[in-house]
Design a protein around this motif. Structure first.
Motif, short mmCIF file in Angstrom:
data_model
loop_
_atom_site.label_atom_id
_atom_site.label_comp_id
_atom_site.label_asym_id
_atom_site.label_seq_id
_atom_site.Cartn_x
_atom_site.Cartn_y
_atom_site.Cartn_z
N ASN A 136 6.55 -0.58 1.77
CA ASN A 136 7.04 -1.46 0.71
C ASN A 136 5.91 -2.03 -0.16
O ASN A 136 6.17 -2.57 -1.22
N HIS A 137 4.65 -1.90 0.27
CA HIS A 137 3.51 -2.37 -0.52
C HIS A 137 2.71 -1.21 -1.14
O HIS A 137 1.68 -1.44 -1.76
N PHE A 138 3.18 0.02 -0.96
CA PHE A 138 2.38 1.17 -1.39
C PHE A 138 2.18 1.22 -2.91
O PHE A 138 1.09 1.56 -3.37
N ALA A 139 3.18 0.87 -3.68
CA ALA A 139 3.02 0.87 -5.16
C ALA A 139 1.93 -0.13 -5.56
O ALA A 139 1.10 0.17 -6.43
N ASP A 140 1.91 -1.30 -4.91
CA ASP A 140 0.86 -2.29 -5.19
C ASP A 140 -0.50 -1.75 -4.76
O ASP A 140 -1.51 -2.00 -5.42
#
Length: 186
Positions: A136-140
């Motif tokens: 869930n934090h990969f785009a960031d």
């Protein structure tokens, strides 16, 4: 901050996976092969008072949770304790390292806080870095790293293959370590 030559890996995990166990096992094996691993791996859960981390270069366990507050909800990370852990890792980096492991990439690192400065410091010193990144934090993470990282699945095989690629040489002596005549003449 990052370039195409950096050895930066994101160990991307799903909510049901345990990146800490994978990183702990990996670090133990890499250290056993004579490399110097610096950094930390999370122990305990963020939402309770068990949140802590193990410093990989010393084996010391540090409490990262806030003092118990029954009214507190959500993550109980004590930012001062996290900073203290970061300072210990930064001090260890000054004595040399072959690999840096950062336990998590989260909203603090996304915003340039938390342990983000350790990633930059390690890469500036040409030390490979691996960090656990929740799916869930990969785009960031991609924005933070400027797209210049390797995405690894959350398992030992993926880490081992990556490490074989980036550690083509022998372990480096610690800063201040003196080589013997035999080592120099090899």
């Amino acid at each position: 901050m990052f370039d195409a030559q950096c050895d930066l890996a994101a160990l991307v995990y799903e909510p049901h996976q345990d990146p800490d166990a994978v990183l702990r096992s990996f670090a133990s094996d890499v250290n056993a092969r004579g490399y110097r691993v610096v950094g930390m791996v999370q122990a305990g859960q963020c939402a309770d008072s068990s949140l802590s981390a193990v410093l990989l270069h010393s084996g010391e366990k540090l409490l990262l949770a806030q003092d118990f507050d029954p009214a507190a909800q959500g993550c109980r990370l004590d930012l001062a304790r996290l900073q203290n852990a970061g300072e210990r890792i930064a001090d260890a980096l000054m004595h040399g390292a072959d690999l840096v492991i950062i336990n998590r990439f989260g909203k603090r690192e996304r915003d340039g806080n938390g342990l983000a400065y350790l990633i930059e410091r390690a890469l500036d010193a040409d030390i490979p870095v691996v960090i656990a990144v929740g799916k869930n934090h990969f785009a960031d993470w991609i924005k933070f790293a400027g797209g210049m990282s390797v995405k690894l699945r959350c398992d030992r095989d993926a880490l081992d293959i990556w490490w074989q690629r980036v550690s083509a040489g022998e372990p480096q002596p610690a800063v201040g370590a003196h080589q013997t005549v035999c080592e120099v003449l090899k």
